[in-house]
Design a protein around this motif. Structure first.
Motif, short mmCIF file in Angstrom:
data_model
loop_
_atom_site.label_atom_id
_atom_site.label_comp_id
_atom_site.label_asym_id
_atom_site.label_seq_id
_atom_site.Cartn_x
_atom_site.Cartn_y
_atom_site.Cartn_z
N TYR A 29 27.00 43.16 -5.29
CA TYR A 29 26.74 42.93 -6.71
C TYR A 29 26.73 41.44 -7.02
CZ TYR A 29 27.16 43.10 -11.82
OH TYR A 29 26.96 42.93 -13.17
N ALA A 74 25.59 38.70 -10.50
CA ALA A 74 25.25 38.73 -11.93
C ALA A 74 24.87 37.33 -12.40
CB ALA A 74 26.41 39.26 -12.75
N GLY A 132 23.21 42.21 -11.88
CA GLY A 132 23.57 42.38 -13.29
C GLY A 132 22.94 41.26 -14.11
N ALA A 174 24.44 43.48 -18.39
CA ALA A 174 25.72 43.63 -17.68
C ALA A 174 26.82 42.83 -18.38
CB ALA A 174 25.56 43.13 -16.24
N SER A 228 32.11 39.53 -17.55
CA SER A 228 33.18 39.66 -16.56
C SER A 228 32.94 40.92 -15.73
CB SER A 228 34.55 39.75 -17.24
OG SER A 228 34.94 38.49 -17.73
N VAL A 229 33.06 40.77 -14.42
CA VAL A 229 32.87 41.92 -13.52
C VAL A 229 34.12 42.80 -13.61
CG1 VAL A 229 32.41 42.65 -11.16
CG2 VAL A 229 31.46 40.49 -12.00
N THR A 230 33.95 43.97 -14.18
CA THR A 230 35.09 44.85 -14.46
C THR A 230 35.36 45.83 -13.33
OG1 THR A 230 33.68 46.50 -15.53
CG2 THR A 230 34.56 44.74 -16.93
N LEU A 241 32.93 48.75 -13.64
CA LEU A 241 31.61 48.48 -13.07
C LEU A 241 31.64 48.60 -11.54
CD1 LEU A 241 29.07 45.77 -14.06
CD2 LEU A 241 29.73 45.95 -11.67
N MET A 242 32.65 48.01 -10.93
CA MET A 242 32.75 48.05 -9.47
C MET A 242 32.96 49.46 -8.95
SD MET A 242 34.87 44.59 -8.47
CE MET A 242 34.56 44.90 -6.73
N VAL A 298 31.28 41.20 -4.21
CA VAL A 298 30.69 40.52 -5.37
C VAL A 298 30.44 39.07 -4.97
CG1 VAL A 298 31.05 39.77 -7.76
CG2 VAL A 298 31.86 42.03 -7.02
N TYR A 321 35.47 36.61 -12.63
CA TYR A 321 35.55 37.23 -11.30
C TYR A 321 36.99 37.58 -10.91
CZ TYR A 321 30.67 35.89 -10.83
OH TYR A 321 29.31 35.77 -11.02
#
Length: 379
Positions: free
Chosen positions: A205, A207, A234, A274, A277-279, A282-283, A291, A308
């Motif tokens: 992933y 973004a 994303g 998206a 913040s990569v949550t 989401l993961m 990531v 991150y």
């Protein structure tokens, strides 16, 4: 169209053009061309040829070759293709016919660049993508005419334009005049791979904004693609991009950026809008194993947190060095540095397209070289 009586016989399709500032309009034309056959060969003109017939390109030929190679419908790129498409070129690459969009395309001398293949019956036409062109994108960067972030609403590209680009009411070309792109679910489906990751796939992933999709993005996505089996990108909303980029960004709206990224052969799926913040959600939802982020500095989220944090806590965050430092800012600065050249180029192109369109409507010409005109259009 050739009959496919012989199942071994593949239909080979030829396209050519400048492919300057490659965007989803170019990609859509190539998608349609590929649908007419089995193998798509794309010829790309040199900087010298483009400068002679059209004006200075924004990107170098090496950058343009790389961008076209990365479009997922392209099978082979021919570097330094001639500006006028000949039967010899089609035969050399064993192509059955040539495909181009339904826009005006002539040399500096006013000759239809496709007249030879048309006369031989080896020409097919596809619809160009309304609402986007290289001229339009250059205009957006030069003019900064936006209806920008009113309240909590996403913005759209403004329809008012300065006459110094020849895109006002006095000079409106149906080919390169600015207009709003109208996104549809059908278009997204046409660009989508339709694939889902297999249970055993290592899902990667990344973004970002991916604004004015360029070779810097391309090299980063190629490197990210190598980290696993299935790459998900994303894309942040226009409002989010403006928060961390400021100024007049993004140049392309979310829908345009989605199609630009989906056209890249390294990308399997896109998350539209998206979270910054990569949550964990989401993961977990996409079963993300790694990531990735490039070398560009990470801007904190609106609440001051590291976007991150979660992947770092899980030990699956990776910084990639693609070896390419190009950014969207660099492209905008490249345009601004040569502002006068591009203003002259765009104005002349727009006005001449209007003139030839009016002549065509009146039946005065048939694009056989009787009108002096300069453009190798959307491609």
């Amino acid at each position: 169209m050739n009959n496919k009586n012989d199942q071994e016989k593949q239909i080979r399709v030829w396209c050519d053009g400048c492919y300057d500032m490659v965007h989803f309009g170019h990609a859509n034309s190539l998608r349609q061309a590929k649908a007419l056959g089995d193998v798509l060969i794309v010829g790309v003109h040199t900087d010298e040829e483009i400068a002679k017939h059209k004006g200075p390109p924004v990107f170098t030929q090496e950058e343009r070759y790389k961008m076209v190679r990365a479009i997922k419908w392209v099978d082979h790129v021919v570097e330094g293709a001639p500006y006028v498409t000949t039967l010899e070129t089609l035969d050399k690459y064993q192509c059955d016919f040539c495909v181009h969009g339904d826009d005006i395309t002539v040399t500096a001398d006013g000759i239809d660049t496709y007249h030879l293949v048309k006369e031989a019956g080896r020409y097919r036409e596809v619809m160009r993508t309304a609402g986007v062109s290289t001229t339009d994108l250059v205009g957006r960067m030069l003019l900064l005419t936006r209806e920008h972030f009113k309240g909590d609403k996403e913005y759209s590209v403004a329809l008012e334009h300065s006459s110094n680009l020849g895109t006002d009411s006095t000079a409106r070309s149906p080919y390169t005049g600015c207009s709003q792109f109208l996104p549809t679910t059908q278009k997204i489906i046409q660009f989508s791979s339709g694939l889902s990751p297999k249970p055993t796939d290592r899902v990667v992933y990344v973004a970002g904004a991916f604004d004015l999709f360029h070779v810097g993005h391309l090299d980063f996505l190629e490197e990210a693609h190598k980290q696993g089996d299935f790459l998900i990108v994303g894309l942040h909303t226009d409002l989010e991009v403006n928060r961390y980029k400021g100024s007049n960004y993004p140049i392309m709206n979310l829908h345009e950026r989605v199609l630009s990224v989906l056209a890249c052969k390294y990308v399997h799926e896109v998350v539209i809008g998206a979270p910054y913040s990569v949550t964990a959600d989401l993961m977990d939802h996409f079963r993300v194993k790694v990531v990735c982020h490039g070398l560009t500095p990470t801007v904190l989220d609106a609440d001051g947190s590291d976007p991150y944090t979660v992947p770092k806590q899980r030990g699956c965050f990776k910084v990639l060095n693609s070896g390419n430092t190009m950014t969207t800012d660099d492209i905008v600065q490249r345009i601004i540095r040569h502002r006068l050249e591009f203003e002259v180029r765009n104005s002349r192109k727009e006005q001449k397209e209007v003139a030839i369109t009016k002549a065509l409507q009146k039946g005065h010409i048939k694009l056989n070289g009787d009108c002096e005109h300069t453009t190798k259009a959307a491609s």
